[in-house]
Write a protein that holds these residues in place. Structure first.
Motif, mmCIF file in Angstrom:
data_model
loop_
_atom_site.group_PDB
_atom_site.id
_atom_site.type_symbol
_atom_site.label_atom_id
_atom_site.label_comp_id
_atom_site.label_asym_id
_atom_site.label_seq_id
_atom_site.Cartn_x
_atom_site.Cartn_y
_atom_site.Cartn_z
ATOM 1 N N TYR A 55 -5.155 7.665 -13.075
ATOM 2 C CA TYR A 55 -5.652 7.812 -14.447
ATOM 3 C C TYR A 55 -4.509 8.103 -15.421
ATOM 4 N N LEU A 56 -3.646 9.042 -15.061
ATOM 5 C CA LEU A 56 -2.517 9.382 -15.934
ATOM 6 C C LEU A 56 -1.541 8.222 -16.076
ATOM 7 N N ARG A 63 0.810 -1.208 0.000
ATOM 8 C CA ARG A 63 0.000 0.000 0.000
ATOM 9 C C ARG A 63 0.849 1.266 0.000
ATOM 10 N N ILE A 64 2.150 1.111 0.144
ATOM 11 C CA ILE A 64 3.058 2.261 0.094
ATOM 12 C C ILE A 64 3.645 2.353 -1.319
ATOM 13 N N LYS A 65 3.393 3.451 -2.004
ATOM 14 C CA LYS A 65 3.855 3.628 -3.379
ATOM 15 C C LYS A 65 4.779 4.843 -3.464
ATOM 16 N N ASN A 66 5.717 4.766 -4.410
ATOM 17 C CA ASN A 66 6.614 5.897 -4.620
ATOM 18 C C ASN A 66 6.487 6.400 -6.060
ATOM 19 N N LEU A 67 7.230 7.435 -6.360
ATOM 20 C CA LEU A 67 7.132 8.055 -7.683
ATOM 21 C C LEU A 67 7.566 7.099 -8.784
ATOM 22 N N ASP A 68 8.629 6.317 -8.545
ATOM 23 C CA ASP A 68 9.118 5.390 -9.569
ATOM 24 C C ASP A 68 8.047 4.386 -9.971
ATOM 25 N N PHE A 69 7.239 3.958 -9.014
ATOM 26 C CA PHE A 69 6.173 3.001 -9.320
ATOM 27 C C PHE A 69 5.222 3.577 -10.368
ATOM 28 N N TYR A 70 4.791 4.811 -10.182
ATOM 29 C CA TYR A 70 3.835 5.422 -11.116
ATOM 30 C C TYR A 70 4.493 5.724 -12.465
ATOM 31 N N LEU A 71 5.762 6.095 -12.448
ATOM 32 C CA LEU A 71 6.469 6.336 -13.715
ATOM 33 C C LEU A 71 6.565 5.050 -14.528
ATOM 34 N N ASN A 72 6.908 3.946 -13.877
ATOM 35 C CA ASN A 72 7.017 2.666 -14.582
ATOM 36 C C ASN A 72 5.660 2.195 -15.096
#
Length: 415
Positions: free
Chosen positions: A215-216, A25-34
């Protein structure tokens, strides 16, 4: 003992599963970029275009080899009551079944020109993919910063609500003991309820900002997660040949390649051909009309109304346009980087004063809380102290978020 060990094992597995879920449940910026890169149809499209360009290269190499074709032609021109085609021209009937081989002897430079054109096309596709990735990363990072700011605001509002809830319980007791007036307690209660509403509003805003981030990034999950603080650092080194200038370099190379192609079109062409098979008019000994032939083809342009000169003029104008855009962009990029660096420096210089204001405001709240316990403080003064603390904290978060956005912009342009 076995039963106890079994229960212990089940308990350990349950705890580990809970821990894994908590970790997920802990997410970082790299996760969303990938995730954004994986789900992007544009990047998949550009990847397929790159593969297609590789096939174009193979096709260009294949055209350099001898070309073999098979042809079959049959003709029958009847003469009815003296009417029909002249037999001298049509032979009345004919049948051709040939195997043809053609080879261009002077095609090496043309093939090299085509291969260079395909390579430039591949480089342009790679540039477009990298450019899109940079734009995607910037938009994802900006939205991540916005969502993190909303989460940080929720955390702060929760902290203030806990503080006010603790003081509200004490103040209620002091009011019942007639140490404070009912009106003062109500004034404090209004502030408390207002902060609770701010907490609810902040949670709704965080959910909305997180939904936009998902969404993005092409993520369907609607679960609430915990965002790690974005770790963005600015690289102060400005590369002489930046990534953005690569576009103008590719445009210039394509322009040069078109000039080479234009020159090759005005070079002599020499080819050989060989064929063999059956060709007959079916009139005289058709069974003997099996044979072969070979020959040369040669052509050289002589005059085309000065089209070559006109094409050169167009390419010169295109080259001048590329240089104008390159110079203008270089100035803009440098100006943009200087402006962002200046804004980051001004922001950094402001942090010291804000931290000092937060420290004083928090210290004042601690002192006022102690005085309120003994009834030696006006509730209005305590409310003012809390509002000052919240204002200082909100200003600190706002400037922190603005600084992260500036760094994100700086890293985008400094390529």
């Amino acid at each position: 003992m076995k039963m106890k060990f079994k229960y212990f094992l089940l308990f350990a597995l349950f705890c580990s599963s809970v821990f894994v879920k908590a970790q997920e449940r802990i997410k970082n910026l790299d996760f969303y970029l990938n995730e954004a890169k994986i789900s992007s149809p544009v990047l998949k499209d550009l990847e397929n275009q790159l593969k297609s360009a590789g096939i174009d290269s193979l096709i260009a190499r294949a055209t350099a080899k001898p070309q073999i074709t098979g042809t079959l032609n049959g003709l029958y021109a009847p003469i009815i009551r003296g009417y029909g085609y002249d037999e001298v021209l049509s032979n009345g009937q004919s049948l051709d079944a040939l195997l043809n081989l053609n080879y261009d002897l002077l095609n090496k430079k043309r093939i090299n020109n085509q291969l260079k054109s395909v390579k430039l096309q591949s480089d342009s596709i790679k540039y477009a993919a990298q450019m899109f990735t940079f734009d995607l990363n910037r938009s994802i990072a900006d939205q991540y910063i916005i969502a993190f700011a909303s989460q940080d605001q929720v955390d702060f509002n929760s902290e203030v609500v806990r503080l006010l809830r603790k003081e509200e319980a004490l103040l209620k007791t002091l009011t019942r003991s007639n140490i404070y007036k009912q009106s003062e307690y109500l004034a404090f209660l209004v502030t408390f309820r207002q902060q609770e509403l701010a907490l609810i509003q902040g949670e709704l805003q965080f959910k909305n900002d997180l939904a936009v981030l998902n969404y993005l990034s092409g993520i369907k999950d609607t679960a609430i997660v915990r965002l790690e603080e974005p770790k963005l650092k600015s690289d102060r080194l400005i590369i002489e040949m930046s990534f953005f200038k690569r576009k103008f370099e590719l445009d210039s190379l394509r322009n040069d390649n078109q000039k080479s192609y234009l020159d090759l079109n005005y070079k002599p062409k020499l080819g050989v051909y060989v064929n063999g098979g059956y060709s007959s008019s079916l009139v005289l000994q058709p069974y003997k009309n099996f044979g072969t032939s070979a020959g040369l083809t040669f052509s050289v342009p002589i005059y085309d109304g000065n089209q070559k000169k006109m094409q050169y003029s167009k390419l010169s104008l295109a080259s001048e346009t590329i240089n104008n855009y390159r110079g203008f962009f270089s100035k803009q990029q440098q100006q943009q980087l200087n402006l962002i660096r200046q804004q980051i420096a001004q922001t950094d210089a402001f942090f010291g004063k804000i931290n000092e204001q937060i420290r004083f405001s928090k210290g004042l709240i601690d002192v006022d809380a102690k005085l309120m316990h003994t009834g030696d403080l006006r509730i209005a003064d305590f409310i003012i102290a809390i509002n000052n603390y919240m204002s200082a904290q909100n200003l600190f978060r706002q400037i922190t978020i603005n600084r992260l956005k500036l760094i994100n912009q700086y890293n985008y342009w400094n390529r």
